[in-house]
Design an enzyme around this catalytic site. Structure first.
Site, PDB file in Angstrom:
ATOM      1  N   LYS A  22      34.648  21.493  20.057  1.00 10.13           N
ATOM      2  CA  LYS A  22      35.463  21.495  19.325  1.00 10.13           C
ATOM      3  C   LYS A  22      35.620  22.316  18.106  1.00 10.13           C
ATOM      4  O   LYS A  22      36.093  23.120  17.580  1.00 10.13           O
ATOM      5  CB  LYS A  22      35.988  19.987  18.882  1.00 10.13           C
ATOM      6  CG  LYS A  22      36.913  19.851  17.828  1.00 10.13           C
ATOM      7  CD  LYS A  22      37.212  18.424  17.155  1.00 10.13           C
ATOM      8  CE  LYS A  22      36.347  17.877  16.039  1.00 10.13           C
ATOM      9  NZ  LYS A  22      36.735  18.185  14.860  1.00 10.13           N
ATOM     10  N   ASN A  23      34.140  21.925  17.403  1.00  8.68           N
ATOM     11  CA  ASN A  23      33.851  22.439  16.156  1.00  8.68           C
ATOM     12  C   ASN A  23      33.559  23.934  16.089  1.00  8.68           C
ATOM     13  O   ASN A  23      33.382  24.626  14.849  1.00  8.68           O
ATOM     14  CB  ASN A  23      32.860  21.515  15.335  1.00  8.68           C
ATOM     15  CG  ASN A  23      33.522  20.468  14.864  1.00  8.68           C
ATOM     16  OD1 ASN A  23      34.676  20.095  14.824  1.00  8.68           O
ATOM     17  ND2 ASN A  23      32.544  19.183  14.474  1.00  8.68           N
ATOM     18  N   CYS A 117      39.294  13.990   8.325  1.00  8.32           N
ATOM     19  CA  CYS A 117      39.058  12.738   8.441  1.00  8.32           C
ATOM     20  C   CYS A 117      38.813  12.192   7.087  1.00  8.32           C
ATOM     21  O   CYS A 117      37.853  13.023   6.441  1.00  8.32           O
ATOM     22  CB  CYS A 117      37.860  12.372   9.338  1.00  8.32           C
ATOM     23  SG  CYS A 117      38.394  12.732  11.063  1.00  8.32           S
ATOM     24  N   ARG A 122      35.684  15.359   0.117  1.00  9.61           N
ATOM     25  CA  ARG A 122      35.162  16.380   0.752  1.00  9.61           C
ATOM     26  C   ARG A 122      35.366  17.756   0.191  1.00  9.61           C
ATOM     27  O   ARG A 122      36.298  18.533   0.530  1.00  9.61           O
ATOM     28  CB  ARG A 122      35.886  16.207   2.186  1.00  9.61           C
ATOM     29  CG  ARG A 122      35.521  15.154   2.911  1.00  9.61           C
ATOM     30  CD  ARG A 122      36.107  15.082   4.549  1.00  9.61           C
ATOM     31  NE  ARG A 122      35.532  16.026   5.196  1.00  9.61           N
ATOM     32  CZ  ARG A 122      35.774  16.359   6.593  1.00  9.61           C
ATOM     33  NH1 ARG A 122      36.734  15.354   7.127  1.00  9.61           N
ATOM     34  NH2 ARG A 122      35.141  17.336   7.231  1.00  9.61           N
ATOM     35  N   ASP A 307      28.169  13.166  13.501  1.00 11.20           N
ATOM     36  CA  ASP A 307      29.309  12.981  14.237  1.00 11.20           C
ATOM     37  C   ASP A 307      29.086  12.057  15.383  1.00 11.20           C
ATOM     38  O   ASP A 307      29.851  11.697  16.247  1.00 11.20           O
ATOM     39  CB  ASP A 307      29.933  14.448  14.666  1.00 11.20           C
ATOM     40  CG  ASP A 307      30.680  15.314  13.475  1.00 11.20           C
ATOM     41  OD1 ASP A 307      31.028  14.338  12.523  1.00 11.20           O
ATOM     42  OD2 ASP A 307      30.728  16.366  13.626  1.00 11.20           O
ATOM     43  N   ARG A 399      42.621  14.266  19.188  1.00  5.16           N
ATOM     44  CA  ARG A 399      42.631  15.584  18.571  1.00  5.16           C
ATOM     45  C   ARG A 399      41.125  16.215  18.825  1.00  5.16           C
ATOM     46  O   ARG A 399      40.853  17.296  18.517  1.00  5.16           O
ATOM     47  CB  ARG A 399      42.548  15.180  16.847  1.00  5.16           C
ATOM     48  CG  ARG A 399      44.151  14.640  16.818  1.00  5.16           C
ATOM     49  CD  ARG A 399      44.255  14.858  15.211  1.00  5.16           C
ATOM     50  NE  ARG A 399      44.386  16.108  14.733  1.00  5.16           N
ATOM     51  CZ  ARG A 399      45.069  16.438  13.651  1.00  5.16           C
ATOM     52  NH1 ARG A 399      45.651  15.595  12.962  1.00  5.16           N
ATOM     53  NH2 ARG A 399      44.898  17.472  13.256  1.00  5.16           N
TER      54      ARG A 399
END
Ligand code: EPU
Length: 435
Positions: A22-23, A117, A122, A307, A399
């Site tokens: 994903k990232n 999130c 952030r 994560d 997601r």
């Protein structure tokens, strides 16, 4: 609205195939904006975050052609930087990569401050510092980020990141690929997806060297051409299934992984008494004996990934003795602990430290996914709990995890996704931000 219903107590057994990272995908798709040609990207995880980014590019004039569920062709030859759809960009963290991509290709950028999130503040100051060092004039106001370059092109620069940041490292790499001259990023992040982005950019004609070390050098080129690229397997998805079988017991073969990327996770699980055999591109993870306590501290790669912190914390709830978890990356990533407590977990949180007192059993409850990895943590707890667990707000989980329910079911878990009647609509904020 949908929710998961899990009947706990089944061991996991069988094989699970890991999807694309994903990232990496959420940086590579925006980076395709830099390419003056057609990019074919394979192993794109089929999750709502990647779908959202592809929609953003489509709104900007890109031609996006799916060739299969996980392969897409993107043609950004005729994109219009002014057409970014702000209702979508503000919902996704990775929209910050549009800043680097638009500034790199067009010398100007306008997008929203990114969503994401919620684990405390952030900031994106290091992204902005990088763009300014490359000659951009940046302004943040009214929820938007604006960037312009007086000459229409960024110029290479020496950039020392004050904080090891995955997003800032990747954003600067993207922007610098088309800048005039050489950019050096010092104190760069070293995650596997950083190397993957560099490999993507290089396969499109960029000259990025040193990705995976803390010094990255980018020699700007005048144009990126099209090409083909396949995204690496997802380290965190694999780690999540490793934690799941460690918590629930049983034996899983986790296929399509790069075992080297998983060493930081395997090492911790082995300390907890889990047996792990490394294959060339698979791992066999087996847990037969009681779980042992351990301490975990999250750090940038190659440290234990933040994560994976919620998932390992959920697993430690069932280990014998007291474990200490320290969150070393985010200020506030323990919101899921309240959900685990509803299931009987004994966890005390003080700032960045969680003290987990192992319990014999967790019990099913109605809980919520507070964010993507928090959602994975409550699923893991539900797989081990006695009785039935209902998980709400699963849109967060979907997601980031491709076919989560189907993959777990194929390994023997009793989990289903059911539709709930919709609540009456309240404004247009129905899609929350992730990542
Ligand atoms: N930071 C700053 N200034 C900045 C950028 C970051 O102070 O300009 C700080 C952050 O506040 C944090 C630390 O630096 O304390 C690390 O943040 P980083 O920039 O590395 O995080 P990110 O790029 O916003 C990505 C992933 C996150 C993952 C982190 C850390 C994406 C879209 N998100 O976020 O992934 O937790 O790196 O590895 O790639 C997830 O997948 O669940 C997820 C949240």
């Amino acid at each position: 609205m949908e929710k998961y219903i899990i009947k706990g107590g089944h061991k996991l057994q069988g094989e699970i195939e890991i999807s694309g990272a994903k990232n990496a995908a959420v940086a590579i798709i925006p980076a395709a904006l830099m390419v003056d040609g057609i990019c074919r990207i394979e192993n794109v995880p089929s999750i709502s975050d990647t779908q959202m980014l592809l929609s953003i590019l489509t709104h900007m004039g890109a031609k996006v052609r799916p060739l299969s569920r996980t392969t897409v062709e993107i043609d950004c030859r005729n994109v219009h930087p002014a057409d970014a759809p702000f209702d979508l960009t503000r919902k996704i963290r990775a929209s910050y990569y549009l800043i680097g991509a638009m500034l790199g290709r067009f010398g100007q950028a306008k997008t929203t401050m990114p969503g994401g999130c919620n684990f405390g503040v952030r900031p994106i100051d290091q992204h902005i510092k990088g763009m300014c060092a490359m000659g951009a004039q940046m302004e943040v106001s009214g929820g938007f980020v604006y960037g312009t370059t007086p000459s229409g092109r960024l110029r290479g620069a020496y950039i020392y990141l004050d904080k090891v940041s995955v997003g800032a490292t990747m954003n600067i790499m993207i922007a610098a690929s088309l800048a005039a001259g050489r950019t050096v990023i010092e104190n760069a992040a070293r995650e596997p997806h950083i190397v993957d982005l560099a490999n993507f950019l290089n396969s499109m004609g960029a000259d990025v060297r040193g990705a995976g070390t803390d010094t990255i050098k980018v020699n700007g080129v005048s144009r990126l051409h099209g090409g083909s690229y396949s995204i690496i397997p997802d380290q965190i998805e694999a780690g999540t299934y490793m934690a799941a079988v460690s918590a629930a017991g049983g034996e899983l073969t986790i296929k399509n992984v790069i075992p080297k990327h998983l060493e930081c996770i395997s090492a911790k699980l082995r300390e907890m008494g889990v047996e792990i055999e490394d294959g060339e591109d698979f791992l066999v993870v087996r847990r037969e004996n009681p779980l042992l306590r351990t301490n975990v501290k999250t750090l940038p790669y190659p440290g234990f990934p933040t994560d994976m912190q919620p998932q390992i914390t959920a697993t430690l709830c069932l280990a014998e003795g007291t474990s200490v978890v320290t969150e070393g990356v985010w200020d506030d990533r323990y919101k899921f602990v309240n959900e685990l407590r509803k299931m009987g977990a004994q966890i005390q949180v003080d700032g960045k430290v969680a003290v987990v007192e192992g319990v014999k059993n967790l019990t099913g409850a109605v809980v919520a996914a507070c964010d993507l990895r928090a959602g994975a943590a409550v699923v893991i707890a539900g797989l081990c709990a006695q009785g039935t667990t209902e998980i709400e707000d699963i849109h967060y989980i979907e997601r980031g995890y491709e076919d989560f329910v189907q993959k777990l079911r194929s390994a023997g878990a009793d989990i289903v996704c059911v539709a709930e009647p919709d609540e009456p609509a309240q404004g247009d904020d129905s899609i929350p931000a992730a990542g």
